[in-house]
Write a protein that holds these residues in place. Structure first.
Motif, short mmCIF file in Angstrom:
data_model
loop_
_atom_site.label_atom_id
_atom_site.label_comp_id
_atom_site.label_asym_id
_atom_site.label_seq_id
_atom_site.Cartn_x
_atom_site.Cartn_y
_atom_site.Cartn_z
N LEU A 27 55.02 -60.55 -40.50
CA LEU A 27 56.06 -60.85 -41.48
C LEU A 27 57.34 -60.77 -41.07
O LEU A 27 58.31 -62.13 -41.32
CB LEU A 27 56.07 -59.96 -42.70
N TRP A 28 57.63 -60.21 -40.22
CA TRP A 28 59.11 -60.25 -39.42
C TRP A 28 59.22 -61.35 -38.75
O TRP A 28 60.25 -62.08 -38.80
CB TRP A 28 59.31 -58.86 -38.54
N GLN A 29 58.37 -61.57 -37.79
CA GLN A 29 58.62 -63.13 -37.23
C GLN A 29 58.61 -64.11 -37.88
O GLN A 29 59.41 -65.17 -37.79
CB GLN A 29 57.04 -63.20 -36.15
N THR A 30 57.95 -64.38 -39.09
CA THR A 30 57.90 -65.45 -40.22
C THR A 30 59.21 -65.61 -40.84
O THR A 30 60.04 -66.54 -40.90
CB THR A 30 56.89 -65.32 -41.01
N LEU A 31 59.83 -64.38 -41.31
CA LEU A 31 60.99 -64.45 -42.04
C LEU A 31 62.09 -64.79 -40.75
O LEU A 31 63.12 -65.55 -41.30
CB LEU A 31 61.21 -63.19 -42.49
N ASN A 32 62.07 -64.26 -39.66
CA ASN A 32 63.17 -64.44 -38.76
C ASN A 32 63.02 -66.06 -38.18
O ASN A 32 64.22 -66.35 -38.18
CB ASN A 32 62.94 -63.51 -37.44
N ALA A 34 62.31 -68.44 -40.26
CA ALA A 34 62.91 -69.19 -41.45
C ALA A 34 64.25 -69.13 -41.54
O ALA A 34 64.94 -69.59 -42.38
CB ALA A 34 62.13 -68.89 -42.57
N GLY A 35 64.99 -68.05 -40.83
CA GLY A 35 66.48 -67.81 -41.09
C GLY A 35 66.71 -67.00 -42.19
O GLY A 35 68.05 -67.16 -42.87
#
Length: 713
Positions: A27-32, A34-35
């Motif tokens: 989740l962190w990688q995805t949110l990061n 996406a900015g």
């Protein structure tokens, strides 16, 4: 929680922790990428860390639960839904829980004669007893097995000390082995006592519940062995008393004394009706001498190496250990035991109930105390219970006084023909150890004694405390047989008089009138103390002269000059009621008095200048010192008259120096100067007349059935 459900929860948490960690990373990688904020991923990561720690703890607990269940030492709770295991929260508590259960098993084996069990028990020290250890130990043993262990320990010691084989030969166990076995037994008794104190306290996390106290009470009345004839059995309370004797600094709760302690006294009452022998703990029952006494380093035998089973032993009354435990368990505990009340409380009736524990301990049990410790243990408990300023302490103090008065009337008899008091010395000293404690208790309630005496001075109706005319005089007669106790009371009255004089002078209005109101009560009390002390020792010339010298010695130490204005002022702010002021200030001023006397003894005042020649003169001098000191403190003297005097200071010597700071010659000059300006002759006459009146009133209460009374001594 049931064991299988606990295992299932552990497996789920173990799987969930890494799954949560992977989810947080993805989740962190995805949110990061996406900015946007990565806060949701960080929160899941925090939960994953918590789950990891929780899973580790659950696995440890699961392993421990299996170990406990396998060794059959886990505490279990059976319900219709299944059997549950109870586990402590902390690892150290879990270890202590296991050690407590193992210690219980070792105790049972040692009591059964397995000497190898001592190796396990020797590793346990009383200071190692934690709440978890105590809870596990007591729960594993149960009340009945707990009380069986001291008996099982005492019997072999008795055999080692008192071998009497059937063939008449003597097989004496060596001193070294006897001392070693006695030491082991004392160690066991100590950690049993500490564990019992912890597990019977409702405020402790180790508390085993009200049912455990009830079971302990029932076990105390049980017989060991159960089917043995009366001459061959031991009672549970004898064993419990032996445990309590080893309790040392351990404090038992008021709940323990309310449930078990009160029943133990009731048991003692029943036993005394059935036998004329003293009911003792195991040391007396098995003739163990000092073998189980805390602090003993060597078991004492007679010269032949044996203690005769038919000889005379230093006895310990069954209730002595209970009273000692109450004494160091605090005021509420001691009050609960003596009265049956469960504090904190404010008794509605101060009068003494002759069916109470207190009356039984002081009055009915008196002959037994005379053969044992002369009420030393009772004195400690009574002092703990009655030395405070709360209503319950006051009530207990006055109830104890009433019981002592009833006692004293039986062994102090006035001989009106010979004009003296006779005393049955064999009975009079049964409670000799109680006298110093009772003196301290009465000192702490000295203002209440004054109010009772003032009330009885004008009526024949008993006081609300139940004390009647003459009761307190017989109490003073008994307590004052002890020189130190008399001195304690004398000092307390000096302090009370000092406060009364200072309050009278500080009060607005006419100083002479104020002192005329205050001095009679103090003079009466001095007279009562002096008469009681004189009558109780008048048959012993040396002690009588020593008694007469005590008050004169205190006057020679200038105790009347102690400055009290600031102390009295602080007490007045804390307790606006006049009686409460005296109650609050008296104990503090007693400490100041002791310091003052110590300093004066070091200074060696000149007796040719200061020493009075009689108790009457001593009292007059004492009041003069008090009046002079307070008048200086409160600036009641005309300062202009002090100009040029050696006791003055400031410009032209217009300010008076504190009397306690003056040298012998300066003080003598000051007292002469003050006498002419403060009416000392008038006040000394009041003190003389009230002193003699107090002595006469006391003597008048010492009469016979023919209404003949002793004259004042």
């Amino acid at each position: 929680m049931k064991l299988n459900e606990f295992e299932h929860m552990t497996r789920q948490m173990t799987r969930a922790a890494p799954a949560l960690a992977d989810l947080a990373d993805q989740l962190w990688q995805t949110l990061n990428a996406a900015g946007v904020s990565t806060a949701p991923a960080l929160e899941i990561r925090r939960l994953a860390a918590w789950a990891t720690d929780a899973a580790s703890d659950l696995r440890r607990r699961s392993l421990l639960a299996h170990d406990l269940d396998r060794e059959h030492i886990a505490m279990k709770m059976c319900t219709p839904d299944g059997t549950y295991l109870t586990l402590p929260d902390r690892y150290t508590d879990q270890v202590a829980h296991i050690e407590g259960a193992r210690a219980a098993d070792a105790l049972r084996r040692a009591a059964a004669g397995d000497r190898t069990a001592w190796d396990e028990l020797n590793r346990i020290r009383p200071e190692d007893v934690t709440p978890s250890f105590a809870q596990s130990l007591m729960a594993s043993l149960g009340p009945t097995n707990l009380l069986a262990i001291p008996i099982a320990l005492a019997k072999p010691l008795s055999g080692e000390m008192n071998l009497e084989p059937a063939d008449g030969s003597l097989h004496i166990v060596s001193d070294s082995r006897l001392n070693a076995d006695a030491k082991k037994a004392r160690t066991i008794l100590t950690f049993l006592a500490r564990s019992l104190a912890t597990t019977t306290d409702p405020q402790s996390k180790a508390y085993l519940g009200d049912h455990f106290l009830d079971q302990l009470r029932d076990a105390g009345r049980s017989h060991f062995p159960p089917e043995a004839p009366p001459t061959s059995r031991t009672d549970g309370y004898q064993s419990l008393a032996t445990i309590l004797a080893s309790s040392g600094p351990s404090k038992f709760s008021p709940a323990f004394f309310r449930v078990v302690g009160n029943d133990m006294i009731a048991y003692d009452k029943t036993q005394r009706k059935n036998t004329s022998e003293i009911v003792t703990d195991l040391s007396g029952h098995f003739h163990l001498g000092n073998a189980l006494d805390p602090g003993a380093t060597k078991v004492v035998r007679d010269q032949a190496g044996l203690i005769s089973r038919h000889g005379s032993y230093p006895q310990r009354e069954l209730l002595s250990p209970l009273l000692e435990a109450a004494a160091h368990s605090g005021r509420d505990a001691a009050q609960t035991l003596l009265t049956g009340w469960h504090g904190p409380f404010a008794p509605k009736d101060e009068s003494l109930n002759k069916t109470s524990n207190l009356y039984y301990l002081i009055h009915d049990l008196r002959p037994d105390w005379g053969k044992t410790d002369h009420a030393k243990a009772l004195a400690a408990t009574l002092q703990t219970a009655a030395s405070g300023q709360d209503p319950a302490s006051t009530a207990i103090a006055l109830q104890a006084a009433k019981a002592l008065a009833d006692n004293a009337r039986t062994y102090f008899k006035p001989d009106t023909a010979q004009k003296k008091m006779t005393v049955d010395k064999d009975s009079a000293d049964d409670l000799s150890a109680l006298r110093p404690a009772m003196a301290q208790i009465l000192s702490n309630h000295i203002d209440r004694l004054h109010s009772i005496y003032r009330y009885l001075h004008y009526t024949t109706t008993p006081d609300t405390s139940g004390l009647e005319n003459g009761d307190l005089d017989y109490v003073l007669l008994d307590v004052c047989r002890d020189a130190n106790a008399y001195d304690t009371l004398l000092k307390a009255e000096i302090v009370h008089a000092r406060l009364a004089v200072d309050a009278a002078i500080a009060r607005p209005g006419d100083v002479t009138r104020n002192l005329e109101d205050a001095l009679p009560s103090e003079g009466w009390m001095f007279g009562r103390l002096l008469e009681a002390r004189t009558r109780t020792v008048q048959a012993e010339t040396d002690r009588l002269e020593e008694s007469n010298a005590q008050l004169r010695e205190h006057v020679n130490q200038l105790v009347g000059l102690i400055p009290v204005a600031s102390l009295y002022g602080r007490a007045a702010q804390a307790a606006p009621a006049a009686g409460a002021i005296a109650d609050q200030a008296t104990p503090k001023l007693l400490g100041a008095l002791e310091t003052w006397i110590t300093q004066r003894l070091a200074e060696h005042p000149d007796p040719t200048i200061l020493a009075p020649k009689s108790n009457t003169e001593a009292t007059q001098r004492l009041f003069s010192q008090m009046i002079a000191s307070s008048m200086v403190q409160h600036r009641k003297f005309p300062l202009a008259d002090a100009r040029g005097e050696p006791f003055g200071t400031g410009d032209g010597h217009s300010v008076l120096r504190a009397p306690e700071s003056l040298g012998h010659v300066e003080l003598q000059r000051f007292m002469e100067w003050a006498r002419n300006r403060a009416g000392f002759d008038h006040f000394e006459e009041i003190s003389r007349s009230t002193l003699e009146q107090g002595r006469s009133e006391v003597a008048g209460h010492f009469g016979n059935d023919l209404d003949a009374h002793l004259p004042s001594s």
